[in-house]
Design an enzyme around this catalytic site. Structure first.
Site, mmCIF file in Angstrom:
data_model
loop_
_atom_site.group_PDB
_atom_site.id
_atom_site.type_symbol
_atom_site.label_atom_id
_atom_site.label_comp_id
_atom_site.label_asym_id
_atom_site.label_seq_id
_atom_site.Cartn_x
_atom_site.Cartn_y
_atom_site.Cartn_z
ATOM 1 N N THR A 196 0.839 -1.208 0.000
ATOM 2 C CA THR A 196 0.000 0.000 0.000
ATOM 3 C C THR A 196 0.873 1.257 0.000
ATOM 4 O OG1 THR A 196 -1.816 -1.109 1.114
ATOM 5 C CG2 THR A 196 -1.731 1.283 1.361
ATOM 6 N N GLN A 229 0.733 -9.355 -6.536
ATOM 7 C CA GLN A 229 0.240 -10.733 -6.687
ATOM 8 C C GLN A 229 1.083 -11.514 -7.696
ATOM 9 O OE1 GLN A 229 -1.894 -12.136 -4.785
ATOM 10 N NE2 GLN A 229 -2.851 -10.376 -3.794
ATOM 11 N N THR A 276 14.167 4.896 10.003
ATOM 12 C CA THR A 276 15.251 3.940 10.268
ATOM 13 C C THR A 276 14.984 2.619 9.544
ATOM 14 O OG1 THR A 276 15.556 4.887 12.452
ATOM 15 C CG2 THR A 276 16.472 2.682 12.095
ATOM 16 N N CYS A 323 -8.916 -5.769 1.404
ATOM 17 C CA CYS A 323 -8.973 -4.336 1.712
ATOM 18 C C CYS A 323 -10.262 -3.674 1.223
ATOM 19 C CB CYS A 323 -7.792 -3.610 1.083
ATOM 20 S SG CYS A 323 -6.237 -4.335 1.545
HETATM 21 N N1 PLP Z 1 -1.683 -4.417 -4.372
HETATM 22 C C1 PLP Z 1 -2.216 -5.625 -4.585
HETATM 23 C C2 PLP Z 1 -2.376 -6.120 -5.984
HETATM 24 C C3 PLP Z 1 -2.599 -6.426 -3.495
HETATM 25 O O1 PLP Z 1 -3.127 -7.633 -3.719
HETATM 26 C C4 PLP Z 1 -2.436 -5.912 -2.180
HETATM 27 C C5 PLP Z 1 -2.887 -6.692 -1.017
HETATM 28 O O2 PLP Z 1 -3.766 -7.521 -1.103
HETATM 29 C C6 PLP Z 1 -1.874 -4.641 -2.025
HETATM 30 C C7 PLP Z 1 -1.506 -3.921 -3.136
HETATM 31 C C8 PLP Z 1 -1.665 -4.047 -0.645
HETATM 32 O O3 PLP Z 1 -0.712 -4.796 0.025
HETATM 33 P P1 PLP Z 1 -0.268 -4.517 1.538
HETATM 34 O O4 PLP Z 1 -1.228 -5.294 2.370
HETATM 35 O O5 PLP Z 1 1.121 -5.055 1.609
HETATM 36 O O6 PLP Z 1 -0.321 -3.074 1.785
#
Ligand code: PLP
Length: 373
Positions: A70, A178, A234, A320
């Site tokens: 993210t 992914q 850090t 999410c």
């Molecule tokens: N991008 C994709 C394609 C994802 O599948 C995910 C999580 O499912 C993310 C971004 C976000 O990942 P993170 O949980 O490491 O922030």
């Protein structure tokens, strides 16, 4: 317990956990401290970065550590948008993206950037003709996922990269969260690339953004010295070492795991295809690690709950996303709101067994009979 949500998170490999504990206890200094202990930690950190760079085929200086995918997506999109705003304010993305990309482009839209969404074809791949129509001299960024997180559609990075050659102001950002660790990714085709080791048996709390040499980014997190000028804080050596370890444990096994999971995917699809009300949303040539399907007329949460009662854990969509809203990628693909409202996502791993798929299908059959009227 049958876990079928590996696209959301994977269990950390025991060697990864061990490396985290060992390095946390062995190296206590801040790698940016100017004393001998700090210098020693810095050497070890540089070695871990070197290993990551080698495995991915990039330069050490092209690696930026973040807290997860993210943050990497936020930094890539906002970083480019703010750094290159004088070259243009036009961004192109797709409706298949993870919320960490779509919410960031919405924030950029609110800040005065213009965003276009490129259409996808029936198989979910980006419509290159439409992309050609959308590209402009002031387009500064095309951002899309290599494999989308809900349906598993793979995008042809080289074809998209080649199309962007005629647009010198435009950078190509790929969310490969992914993909890395599961399929072979050619980093030559991208300018920026996001991923996170927790998707391939690494630890939560670290993400990586690859940013090719010469590209500048306006930082999102400002502060003191890190491993890069583009993201302060850090550096956590133990997490960086764990990321190197996770890549080392995953990349050499990509082909064999892919083939094994393809077998599971075929078995699962065959088992699901016989139900009249099941519509498999993932195209046949999608990543085998993800099978997205809808059960027409049944609320996805009700199905998820029925499976959960038998200790089977699947997703309704990406972890999410807000539940009970239509799946954007499934809608983009099918243009069917009902299908998009009733999606279930099964995500597989080399740790998934044939017996688990069989048990899933047995429980699915019972739930289907109970829920489909
Ligand atoms: N991008 C994709 C394609 C994802 O599948 C995910 C999580 O499912 C993310 C971004 C976000 O990942 P993170 O949980 O490491 O922030």
């Amino acid at each position: 317990m049958i876990y079928l949500d590996y696209a959301a998170n994977t269990p950390a490999h025991e060697e990864v956990l061990k490396s985290f504990v060992d390095f946390s206890t062995q190296y206590i200094a801040n790698p940016n401290a100017s004393h001998a202990l700090g210098k020693e930690t810095k050497i070890v950190l540089d070695e871990a970065t070197e290993r990551i760079a080698k495995l991915l085929g990039v330069q050490k200086s092209e690696i930026i550590y973040t807290s997860g995918a993210t943050e990497s997506n936020n930094l890539a999109l906002k970083g480019i948008a703010y750094q290159y705003r004088r070259k243009g304010k036009h961004i192109i993305t797709t409706y298949l993206e993870h919320s960490s990309v779509t919410s960031t482009v919405t924030a950029l839209q609110n800040a005065g950037y213009e965003v276009d969404f490129v259409d996808v074809l029936k198989d979910g791949q980006v419509d290159l003709e439409h992309l050609k129509e959308l590209l402009r001299p002031d387009t500064i960024l095309v951002s899309l996922s290599h494999v989308d997180s809900e349906v598993g559609i793979k995008q042809p990075l080289k074809a998209i990269h080649d199309l962007l050659e005629g647009y010198p102001n435009c950078f190509f950002h790929v969310d490969a969260t992914q993909a890395i660790g599961k399929i072979v990714v050619d980093l030559k085709d991208v300018d920026l690339l996001t991923f996170a080791p927790h998707k391939f048996y690494g630890l939560n709390g670290i993400g990586i953004l690859i940013k090719k040499e010469g590209i500048m980014l306006e930082p999102v997190i400002h502060g003191g010295i890190s491993t890069t000028a583009f993201r302060s804080g850090t550096p956590t050596l133990a997490l960086i070492e764990s990321a190197a370890k996770a890549l080392e444990l995953a990349i050499p096994h990509i082909d064999e795991r892919y083939t094994y999971v393809e077998g599971l995917n075929i078995k699962l699809r065959k088992g699901l295809e016989k139900y009249a009300n099941v519509h498999i949303n993932s195209p046949k040539d999608a990543s085998p690690f993800i099978v997205n399907f809808s059960v027409k007329g049944v609320n996805a949460a009700a199905f998820q709950q029925a499976l959960e009662e038998c200790e089977i854990y699947v997703a309704t969509k990406s972890a999410c996303c807000v539940v009970n809203t239509p799946s954007r990628p499934v809608y983009a693909l099918t243009k069917d709101r009902k299908l998009a409202l009733s999606t279930l996502r099964i995500s597989l791993s080399h740790l998934t067994t044939e017996e688990e798929i069989e048990s899933f299908l047995e429980v699915f059959e019972r739930s289907y009979k109970n829920l489909v009227k």
